[in-house]
Design a protein around this motif. Structure first.
Motif, PDB file in Angstrom:
ATOM      1  N   ALA A 240       0.954  -0.688   0.002  1.00 22.53           N
ATOM      2  CA  ALA A 240      -0.370   0.332   0.332  1.00 22.53           C
ATOM      3  C   ALA A 240       0.877   1.118   0.032  1.00 22.53           C
ATOM      4  N   ASN A 241       0.485   1.877  -0.559  1.00 24.22           N
ATOM      5  CA  ASN A 241       1.224   3.718  -0.934  1.00 24.22           C
ATOM      6  C   ASN A 241       0.314   4.185   0.053  1.00 24.22           C
ATOM      7  N   GLY A 242       1.102   5.742   0.283  1.00 22.91           N
ATOM      8  CA  GLY A 242       0.362   6.382   0.732  1.00 22.91           C
ATOM      9  C   GLY A 242      -0.611   6.786   1.862  1.00 22.91           C
ATOM     10  N   VAL A 243       0.233   5.344   2.818  1.00 20.05           N
ATOM     11  CA  VAL A 243      -0.774   5.085   4.031  1.00 20.05           C
ATOM     12  C   VAL A 243      -0.423   6.065   5.409  1.00 20.05           C
ATOM     13  N   LEU A 244       0.253   6.877   5.660  1.00 15.88           N
ATOM     14  CA  LEU A 244       0.069   8.070   6.781  1.00 15.88           C
ATOM     15  C   LEU A 244       0.897   9.375   5.834  1.00 15.88           C
ATOM     16  N   VAL A 245       1.577   8.994   4.676  1.00 16.60           N
ATOM     17  CA  VAL A 245       1.757  10.384   4.433  1.00 16.60           C
ATOM     18  C   VAL A 245       1.938  10.117   2.882  1.00 16.60           C
ATOM     19  N   ALA A 246       2.262  11.178   2.327  1.00 14.83           N
ATOM     20  CA  ALA A 246       2.461  11.223   0.735  1.00 14.83           C
ATOM     21  C   ALA A 246       3.864  10.415   0.236  1.00 14.83           C
TER      22      ALA A 246
ATOM     23  N   THR B 199       8.172   2.194   4.701  1.00 19.72           N
ATOM     24  CA  THR B 199       8.983   3.235   4.557  1.00 19.72           C
ATOM     25  C   THR B 199       8.576   3.811   4.007  1.00 19.72           C
ATOM     26  N   SER B 200       9.876   5.170   4.697  1.00 21.93           N
ATOM     27  CA  SER B 200       9.261   6.864   5.011  1.00 21.93           C
ATOM     28  C   SER B 200      10.572   7.288   4.752  1.00 21.93           C
ATOM     29  N   THR B 201       9.833   8.950   3.911  1.00 23.70           N
ATOM     30  CA  THR B 201      11.241   9.266   3.731  1.00 23.70           C
ATOM     31  C   THR B 201      12.154   9.239   5.095  1.00 23.70           C
ATOM     32  N   THR B 202      11.455   9.142   6.357  1.00 21.42           N
ATOM     33  CA  THR B 202      12.934   8.909   7.614  1.00 21.42           C
ATOM     34  C   THR B 202      13.763   7.274   8.086  1.00 21.42           C
ATOM     35  N   GLY B 203      12.750   6.675   6.507  1.00 13.55           N
ATOM     36  CA  GLY B 203      14.018   5.209   6.972  1.00 13.55           C
ATOM     37  C   GLY B 203      13.133   4.701   6.552  1.00 13.55           C
ATOM     38  N   THR B 204      13.389   2.537   6.999  1.00 16.26           N
ATOM     39  CA  THR B 204      12.845   1.746   6.975  1.00 16.26           C
ATOM     40  C   THR B 204      12.520   1.249   8.518  1.00 16.26           C
TER      41      THR B 204
ATOM     42  N   ASP C 178       5.049   7.271   1.284  1.00 14.56           N
ATOM     43  CA  ASP C 178       5.043   6.130   1.805  1.00 14.56           C
ATOM     44  C   ASP C 178       4.934   4.726   1.402  1.00 14.56           C
ATOM     45  N   ARG C 179       4.985   3.728   1.928  1.00 14.40           N
ATOM     46  CA  ARG C 179       4.616   2.333   1.541  1.00 14.40           C
ATOM     47  C   ARG C 179       4.971   1.725   2.468  1.00 14.40           C
ATOM     48  N   LEU C 180       3.694   1.223   2.687  1.00 11.54           N
ATOM     49  CA  LEU C 180       3.646  -0.906   3.842  1.00 11.54           C
ATOM     50  C   LEU C 180       3.496  -1.769   3.022  1.00 11.54           C
ATOM     51  N   LYS C 181       4.819  -2.686   3.297  1.00  9.77           N
ATOM     52  CA  LYS C 181       4.834  -3.884   2.259  1.00  9.77           C
ATOM     53  C   LYS C 181       4.334  -4.695   3.249  1.00  9.77           C
ATOM     54  N   SER C 182       3.295  -5.876   2.979  1.00 14.70           N
ATOM     55  CA  SER C 182       3.107  -7.275   4.348  1.00 14.70           C
ATOM     56  C   SER C 182       3.254  -8.470   3.250  1.00 14.70           C
ATOM     57  N   SER C 183       3.652  -9.392   3.915  1.00 16.30           N
ATOM     58  CA  SER C 183       3.885 -10.794   2.739  1.00 16.30           C
ATOM     59  C   SER C 183       4.057 -11.666   4.424  1.00 16.30           C
ATOM     60  N   THR C 184       3.475 -13.185   4.366  1.00 16.02           N
ATOM     61  CA  THR C 184       3.327 -14.337   5.057  1.00 16.02           C
ATOM     62  C   THR C 184       4.642 -14.523   5.197  1.00 16.02           C
TER      63      THR C 184
END
Length: 192
Positions: free
Chosen positions: A84-90, A134-139, A92-98
């Motif tokens: 998912a992109n733009g989860v908290l701020v423009a 992941t965001s501009t401040t790190g992972t 950023d990215r959230l990856k979810s995996s098994t």
């Protein structure tokens, strides 16, 4: 006397195939499995992701008459993931995996004909789920281990006395809001 001996020989000859049939699904087994994995939870986007489940299983079965009872353990992995992109701020990215999935359980079934087994199964499941934000401040990475229970049903078909094919559906629940999993898979195995 001769009739008694012939009757004993006929009885023992008739009993031998029945004994061999009773032992058909008895003993240790190992198999490779692959199939479809559908994971549902509330962690990301629409809450579901699909992938390929793959792994192996070891078990032991005991047959008495037409009934078969067994224990089994399994280790699998999966390619199911979601982003998912733009989860908290423009930006950023959230990856979810098994991750890996461990299972231990029992099964009970009935022999149909001489070559097929239909069974139901149930037991304990322990799965790992990975998240990476992941965001501009790190992972930031996180790994959650969830415990739950699994129910399933399937069929096993003998190719030879030792080799078999199987098809199976199973449902795993990790405690309500934590998520659930549906899997449809096939496998090839060897009985020792």
């Amino acid at each position: 006397m001769r009739k008694l001996i012939l009757a004993a020989l006929a009885t023992s000859a008739a009993a031998t195939p029945a004994f061999a049939q009773d032992a058909t699904f008895t003993g240790p087994r190992a198999e490779a499995i692959v199939g479809w994995d559908h994971v549902s939870d509330d962690s990301i986007n629409n809450g579901s992701r699909d992938g390929v489940v793959y792994g192996g299983q070891l078990g032991y079965d005991y047959q008495t008459g037409k009934a078969v009872f067994g224990v089994e353990g399994e280790v699998t992995g999966s390619t199911a993931k979601n982003t998912a992109n733009g989860v908290l701020v423009a930006g950023d990215r959230l990856k979810s995996s098994t991750g890996r999935d461990l299972y231990a359980g029992v099964r009970a079934g009935v022999v149909v004909g001489e070559r097929a087994l239909i069974y139901a199964k149930g037991g304990y499941d322990n799965a790992r789920f990975n998240s990476e934000y992941t965001s501009t401040t790190g992972t930031i990475e996180d790994h959650d281990t969830l415990e739950g229970w699994r129910l399933g049903a399937g069929a096993e078909l003998k190719l030879t006395d030792k080799a078999y094919l199987k098809g199976e559906y199973r449902y795993t629940n990790y405690g309500g809001v934590s998520g659930e999993r549906h899997q449809v898979l096939g496998g090839v195995g060897v009985r020792f």
